[in-house]
Design an enzyme around this catalytic site. Structure first.
Site, mmCIF file in Angstrom:
data_model
loop_
_atom_site.group_PDB
_atom_site.id
_atom_site.type_symbol
_atom_site.label_atom_id
_atom_site.label_comp_id
_atom_site.label_asym_id
_atom_site.label_seq_id
_atom_site.Cartn_x
_atom_site.Cartn_y
_atom_site.Cartn_z
ATOM 1 N N CYS A 41 1.095 -1.238 -0.248
ATOM 2 C CA CYS A 41 -0.137 -0.540 0.233
ATOM 3 C C CYS A 41 0.544 0.866 -0.422
ATOM 4 O O CYS A 41 1.720 1.366 0.234
ATOM 5 C CB CYS A 41 -0.447 -0.066 1.341
ATOM 6 S SG CYS A 41 -1.659 -1.297 1.728
ATOM 7 N N CYS A 45 -2.982 4.738 2.537
ATOM 8 C CA CYS A 45 -3.960 4.183 2.808
ATOM 9 C C CYS A 45 -4.709 3.948 3.839
ATOM 10 O O CYS A 45 -4.061 3.916 4.799
ATOM 11 C CB CYS A 45 -3.311 2.591 1.889
ATOM 12 S SG CYS A 45 -4.417 1.083 2.023
ATOM 13 N N CYS A 72 -2.468 -3.150 -3.673
ATOM 14 C CA CYS A 72 -3.976 -3.097 -2.598
ATOM 15 C C CYS A 72 -4.852 -2.361 -3.458
ATOM 16 O O CYS A 72 -4.420 -1.497 -4.454
ATOM 17 C CB CYS A 72 -3.710 -1.852 -1.381
ATOM 18 S SG CYS A 72 -5.457 -0.771 -0.696
ATOM 19 N N CYS A 75 -6.274 1.674 -2.369
ATOM 20 C CA CYS A 75 -5.075 2.790 -2.310
ATOM 21 C C CYS A 75 -4.075 2.610 -3.614
ATOM 22 O O CYS A 75 -3.643 3.915 -4.078
ATOM 23 C CB CYS A 75 -4.122 2.850 -1.822
ATOM 24 S SG CYS A 75 -3.117 2.132 -0.841
#
Length: 201
Positions: A41, A45, A72, A75
């Site tokens: 991430c 995030c 992810c 994000c």
């Protein structure tokens, strides 16, 4: 894999604070990956904060990808939207690794960075089954193997595959296989005996 892991940076207190504060000022300076979910991430995030001991830090998304982490969905650390099929692969991998633990739709959504509703709908569209059904199937497959390979009791096997309510486990097992756990074990023992008899002849 070792070479990729060696690219990981030290998780300093400054970076850890940026992660738990979701500090967008650090986006672009590093990404963080979570070993238990294999997802990475941006610092900003909004996903649930991971356990510190499970975090690895990389200079950029390319290094995290090289270490076999996946971006992810929430994000978008690579700057690109994660295809639904890849997200579902993340979810199924997480279930395969954690099916022995307590799993709810909310827990899966937390771990795989999405909303419960969207995760449920996307997973069913891609796989044809709901996440809960996939968890059940995975547990029953593991139980089938344990029934054949071990002498553990049905109650023990039920707990070993993450189902601590034995009567419910037995009901679910029969629904999936058409037999009770005991009948399944006996059937496989007879087959094994017959195979041994044929080989000895």
């Amino acid at each position: 894999m070792e070479a990729a892991d060696s690219m990981a940076q030290q998780l300093t207190e400054e970076k850890w604070q940026a992660i738990i504060r979701n500090d967008a000022a650090y986006d672009g300076s590093f990404v963080y990956a979570v070993k238990t979910t294999r997802i990475f991430c941006r610092p900003s995030c909004k996903s649930k904060a991971p356990n510190r001991e499970n975090v690895q830090v990389f200079a950029n998304a390319r290094q995290a990808l090289a270490a076999r982490f996946r971006p992810c969905k929430r994000c978008k650390p690579t700057g690109q939207r994660l295809p639904d099929r890849e997200w579902v692969e993340q979810i199924t991998q997480y279930i395969d690794d954690h099916f022995r633990e307590r799993l709810t739709l909310e827990m899966l959504a937390d771990a795989c960075h999405g909303s419960p509703y969207h995760l449920h709908r996307t997973f069913k569209r891609i796989t044809g089954v709901t996440p809960v059904e996939y968890v059940q199937q995975t547990r029953i497959r593991a139980a089938q193997e344990l029934l054949v390979r071990t002498g553990e009791s049905v109650a023990a096997i039920s707990s070993m595959v993450g189902m601590h309510n034995t009567p419910y486990f037995m009901t679910l097992f029969k629904k999936f296989t058409g037999r009770t756990p005991t009948e399944y074990r006996q059937m496989n023992q007879k087959q094994s005996s017959a195979e041994v008899f044929v080989h000895e002849k």
